[in-house]
Design a protein around this motif. Structure first.
Motif, PDB file in Angstrom:
ATOM      1  N   LEU A  17     107.762  34.698  -9.632  1.00 59.10           N
ATOM      2  CA  LEU A  17     106.776  33.681 -10.014  1.00 59.10           C
ATOM      3  C   LEU A  17     107.308  32.275  -9.806  1.00 59.10           C
ATOM      4  O   LEU A  17     106.553  31.349  -9.473  1.00 59.10           O
ATOM      5  N   ALA A  18     108.624  32.110  -9.981  1.00 57.70           N
ATOM      6  CA  ALA A  18     109.237  30.792  -9.799  1.00 57.70           C
ATOM      7  C   ALA A  18     109.480  30.456  -8.339  1.00 57.70           C
ATOM      8  O   ALA A  18     109.873  29.325  -8.017  1.00 57.70           O
ATOM      9  N   GLY A  19     109.259  31.409  -7.451  1.00 51.98           N
ATOM     10  CA  GLY A  19     109.496  31.175  -6.025  1.00 51.98           C
ATOM     11  C   GLY A  19     110.954  31.199  -5.647  1.00 51.98           C
ATOM     12  O   GLY A  19     111.333  30.665  -4.595  1.00 51.98           O
ATOM     13  N   THR A  20     111.796  31.835  -6.482  1.00 52.21           N
ATOM     14  CA  THR A  20     113.223  31.904  -6.193  1.00 52.21           C
ATOM     15  C   THR A  20     113.470  32.751  -4.953  1.00 52.21           C
ATOM     16  O   THR A  20     112.967  33.866  -4.835  1.00 52.21           O
ATOM     17  N   ARG A  21     114.240  32.209  -4.034  1.00 58.84           N
ATOM     18  CA  ARG A  21     114.584  32.923  -2.804  1.00 58.84           C
ATOM     19  C   ARG A  21     116.090  32.891  -2.603  1.00 58.84           C
ATOM     20  O   ARG A  21     116.753  31.938  -3.029  1.00 58.84           O
ATOM     21  N   PRO A  22     116.651  33.903  -1.962  1.00 58.78           N
ATOM     22  CA  PRO A  22     118.081  33.864  -1.655  1.00 58.78           C
ATOM     23  C   PRO A  22     118.413  32.665  -0.786  1.00 58.78           C
ATOM     24  O   PRO A  22     117.635  32.279   0.100  1.00 58.78           O
ATOM     25  N   ALA A  23     119.573  32.062  -1.040  1.00 61.28           N
ATOM     26  CA  ALA A  23     119.979  30.869  -0.283  1.00 61.28           C
ATOM     27  C   ALA A  23     120.234  31.197   1.182  1.00 61.28           C
ATOM     28  O   ALA A  23     119.966  30.378   2.066  1.00 61.28           O
ATOM     29  N   ASP A  24     120.743  32.382   1.450  1.00 63.22           N
ATOM     30  CA  ASP A  24     121.025  32.797   2.829  1.00 63.22           C
ATOM     31  C   ASP A  24     121.075  34.321   2.867  1.00 63.22           C
ATOM     32  O   ASP A  24     120.875  34.995   1.855  1.00 63.22           O
ATOM     33  N   ALA A  25     121.351  34.878   4.057  1.00 61.73           N
ATOM     34  CA  ALA A  25     121.333  36.331   4.224  1.00 61.73           C
ATOM     35  C   ALA A  25     122.346  37.020   3.326  1.00 61.73           C
ATOM     36  O   ALA A  25     122.096  38.124   2.816  1.00 61.73           O
TER      37      ALA A  25
END
Length: 347
Positions: A17-25
Motif C-alpha cells: 500500500l505504501a508503494g515500497t519497492r526494492p532498491a535494486d535487483a
C-alpha cells in the motif's frame, strides 16, 4: 535478508500500500525462515516464495486476494500468511505465488477504478485499452503463466485460490465458485473446501472472465474463487470468522493432513444469468436480499425494455444480484441445487 526486505515480508500489505519497492535487483530476492524459504519480489503486490528444495512433484499454489480492492479480509489473511512463512512460523512445502490484485483500488478503498478487474481476464482487457485496470489484468495473467510454466506437470500439482468477500450477506456465509473446465470437478478441491468449512459451491457452466477461470483454462490449475464473508474496510474485519479457511490454507501450504469428518459442501449449478442491457434495467430484488435466496417458478426477477428474466424452475436461487453494474455486464446469477449428482460424479 536486508532489513528493508525483512520489513516488506513482515508487512507485505503495508509495504504494498505504501508503494515500497526494492532498491535494486539484489534487494528483490533472498532467503528467509532460516534459509528454508527463497523469496522473490516480482512486481507490486506479487511475491514468489519457494522451499529451498523444489522437486518435480512439488505443488505450486497461486494465492490471490484484492482483485476487488475493497474486499479486505482475504488481503489481511494473505499478508499474515506471508509474514508467518518468512519468519518460519509456518512451514512451506510448495511453491507459492502471492498476488494482491488491484493495488490502486486497494489504496483508494474502491472495488475498482474504471472497470471490474475480475471481468477482464482471458484477454478481455483488450476491449478496454484506456481502462486503468487493463494493464493490471495483463500483468496478472503474465505472472500466473510464468509461475505455472515452472510448475510440476503431474496431475493435481497446480492450484489457484482467489479469495474475495461479497457485497451482500449470504445464506451461506462462505462459499466457493468453480470455473467451467469442460470436465467434472475434482475430489481434491471438494476435500479442501470441506476442510476449509466452505458451506456451498457454485459451479459455472460457461467459460468466464475471472482470474480463476483464466488460470484453470490457460494454466491447467485446479482453481476456485472463494467468497469469505462481507466487504469491510481495512482494520474492521473480524478475522476469527475466517479461521477455518485460514487454517486450511496453511495446511495446504505446509503439506499437512486435512482435518477429519468434514462435511462436503452443498452444490449449486448455474442455469441462468441476468444481464443489464441498458440504464432502464430494473432488478426486482431488494438490496438486503442475501445471496442464494430462493425464488419460485414464474417470479419476474428483472426487466429491461423487452427483456425479462422469469424463474423457469420450481426454485432458483440468486447469487450476486447487483443492478449498479455497467450495461452489458452480469447483474445476477441463477442457480439450482445439484449436490447429489455433482458429488457422485467427482473425479
Amino acid at each position: 535478508m536486508t532489513s528493508s526486505a525483512e520489513a516488506v515480508l513482515a508487512d507485505f500489505l503495508g509495504a504494498t500500500l505504501a508503494g515500497t519497492r526494492p532498491a535494486d535487483a539484489s534487494q528483490a530476492q533472498g532467503a528467509c525462515a532460516n534459509d528454508t524459504v527463497r523469496w522473490q519480489w516480482l512486481d507490486e503486490g506479487v511475491l514468489l516464495l519457494e522451499p529451498a528444495r523444489v522437486s518435480e512433484t512439488t505443488p505450486s499454489v497461486l494465492l490471490s486476494a484484492g482483485v476487488h480492492g475493497d474486499e479486505t479480509a482475504p488481503i489481511e489473511l494473505l499478508a499474515k500468511i506471508v509474514a508467518d512463512l518468512a519468519a518460519g512460523r509456518l512451514a512451506l512445502a510448495c511453491r507459492v505465488l502471492v498476488v494482491l490484485g488491484n493495488v490502486a483500488a486497494m489504496r483508494a478503498a474502491m472495488r475498482y477504478q474504471d472497470d471490474d478487474l475480475n471481468r477482464l481476464f482471458g484477454g478481455r482487457h483488450a476491449r478496454v485499452p484506456q481502462s486503468r485496470e487493463a494493464p493490471r489484468a495483463v500483468a496478472l495473467e503474465a505472472a500466473a503463466q510464468r509461475f505455472f510454466a515452472a510448475a510440476s506437470t503431474q496431475p493435481g500439482r497446480r492450484w489457484h485460490l482467489d479469495m474475495h468477500t461479497a457485497i451482500r450477506a449470504s445464506a451461506f456465509e462462505q462459499f466457493a465458485l468453480l470455473p467451467y473446465t469442460g470436465g467434472e470437478p475434482t475430489r481434491a478441491m471438494f476435500d479442501w473446501l470441506a476442510d476449509a468449512r466452505i458451506a456451498a459451491v457454485l459451479i459455472h457452466t460457461e467459460k468466464g472472465a475471472t482470474y480463476s477461470s483464466f488460470t484453470a483454462d490457460h494454466c491447467g490449475a485446479t482453481a476456485c474463487t472463494l467468497e469469505l464473508g462481507k466487504v469491510r474496510p481495512f482494520g474492521e474485519n473480524d478475522l476469527a470468522r475466517f479461521a477455518n479457511a485460514d487454517a486450511a490454507l496453511r495446511r495446504l501450504l505446509a503439506g499437512a493432513t486435512k482435518t477429519d469428518n468434514a462435511l462436503l459442501p452443498r452444490v449449486f449449478t448455474v442455469i441462468g444469468q441476468i444481464t443489464k442491457q441498458s440504464d432502464a434495467f430494473a432488478l426486482h430484488v431488494a438490496a438486503d436480499v442475501p445471496n442464494f435466496t430462493p425464488f419460485a417458478r414464474d417470479t419476474v426477477l428483472a426487466e429491461d425494455g423487452a427483456y425479462r428474466y422469469v424463474v423457469a424452475h420450481d426454485e432458483e436461487r440468486i447469487v450476486f444480484p447487483n443492478p449498479t453494474v455497467k450495461p452489458g455486464l452480469r447483474a445476477g446469477l441463477l442457480v439450482v441445487e445439484t449436490t447429489e449428482a455433482t458429488l457422485a460424479a467427482l473425479i
